[in-house]
Design a protein around this motif. Structure first.
Motif: not given
Length: 301
Positions: A2-11, A99-107
């Motif tokens: 289980s996990w809670k929602e979160f946000s990712v910010t990428v420059p 930025s999309a790839i960085a976000a995908g890795i972080e997610i």
């Protein structure tokens, strides 16, 4: 799990800066914001109209990247809904795919609980992109000077960059694959030696914060700009105008079609206004380097 929602910010990022081809990146203060929440299946929603044509399911680059990371570590990836609001123009040479790839890795790291180190994230992103310039800048922020040979990855990170930035964005997209096809398969040894020298001086000047020297080196690229500049309307005239305005330097941003202009801090608005008046085809964006790389924010309910 289980996990809670979160946000990712990428420059966003600009790359090459002239002769730093495929190796120098600079994070910019334009961002992609990704809100991640639990869902029964993957679904991606873009707020920005310019992104509406992109895939909204598992074919989406962010989702495909997250799945690739999960597969690499032989873990199961739970589905999520991604709501994306972005300031980064699509396919304009400002690192939208990185930025999309960085976000995908972080997610993926967050959803699976991999606890990847930054070095591991950089290696994964570089292997997916094929070169480290944009993705390293998006992950780390600031300026990155990198080496990658499919095995070894070395990155020099300069967190703070004190310049103003103007980006000239044309109305047309320019696919990276199309831009790559314009480049020659080889260069004469003498030309490559000269290109290597300009890249060396550029990197050293950037590391020292000597943007006057860096700007001069930005004009001496032999690796890609001579083969791509014909695709830019008014390229020579814009370059001449920039020099007349006393900017540090101008370069094609990544594979294009945007143009990156480095100026003395505090002069960016004036330069942008004058270039916008003279070259109305281009949208003139005023921004600055981002010292912050990718970050996660917990959603407070």
């Amino acid at each position: 799990m289980s996990w809670k929602e979160f946000s990712v910010t990428v420059p966003a990022s600009t790359a090459n800066l002239g002769p730093g081809f495929d190796s120098i990146g600079l994070a910019l203060d334009l961002h992609m914001f990704v809100h991640v929440s639990p869902a029964a299946m993957w679904y991606v929603e873009y707020k920005d109209q310019g992104y509406k044509q992109l895939a909204t399911g598992t074919d989406n680059l962010i989702v495909a990247t997250a799945q690739a990371v999960a597969d690499q570590y032989k873990r199961s990836l739970p589905p999520a809904k991604l709501v994306i609001d972005t300031e980064i123009p699509l396919s304009r040479g400002l690192g939208s795919s990185a930025s999309a790839i960085a976000a995908g890795i972080e997610i993926a790291d967050r959803l699976i609980g991999l606890q990847l180190s930054m070095k591991e994230k950089l290696k994964i992103g570089t292997e997916m992109e094929g070169h480290p310039d944009n993705v390293s800048a998006s992950l780390l922020g600031g300026l990155t000077i990198s080496y990658f040979d499919d095995e070894d990855l070395e990155i020099i990170h300069v967190p703070e960059v004190e310049i103003g930035v103007v980006i000239l964005v044309p109305p047309t997209e320019f696919l990276t694959s199309e831009s790559r096809d314009l480049l020659p398969e080889s260069l004469p040894h003498k030309t490559a030696t000269r290109g290597g020298a300009s890249g060396n001086v550029l990197a050293a000047a950037l590391a020292k914060g000597d943007w006057k020297t860096a700007g001069r080196m930005m004009q001496k690229d032999v690796f890609h700009e001579p083969y791509r500049k014909s695709r830019f309307q008014d390229f020579e005239q814009i370059q001449e105008s920039c020099l007349a305005l006393g900017v540090y330097g101008m370069a094609i941003s990544g594979a294009g079609p945007s143009l990156f202009i480095a100026v003395e801090k505090g002069q960016e608005k004036t330069v942008a206004e004058q270039l916008a008046e003279k070259f109305p085809l281009y949208e003139s964006l005023v921004t600055k380097p981002s010292s912050k790389g990718i970050k996660i924010c917990e959603t407070v309910l």
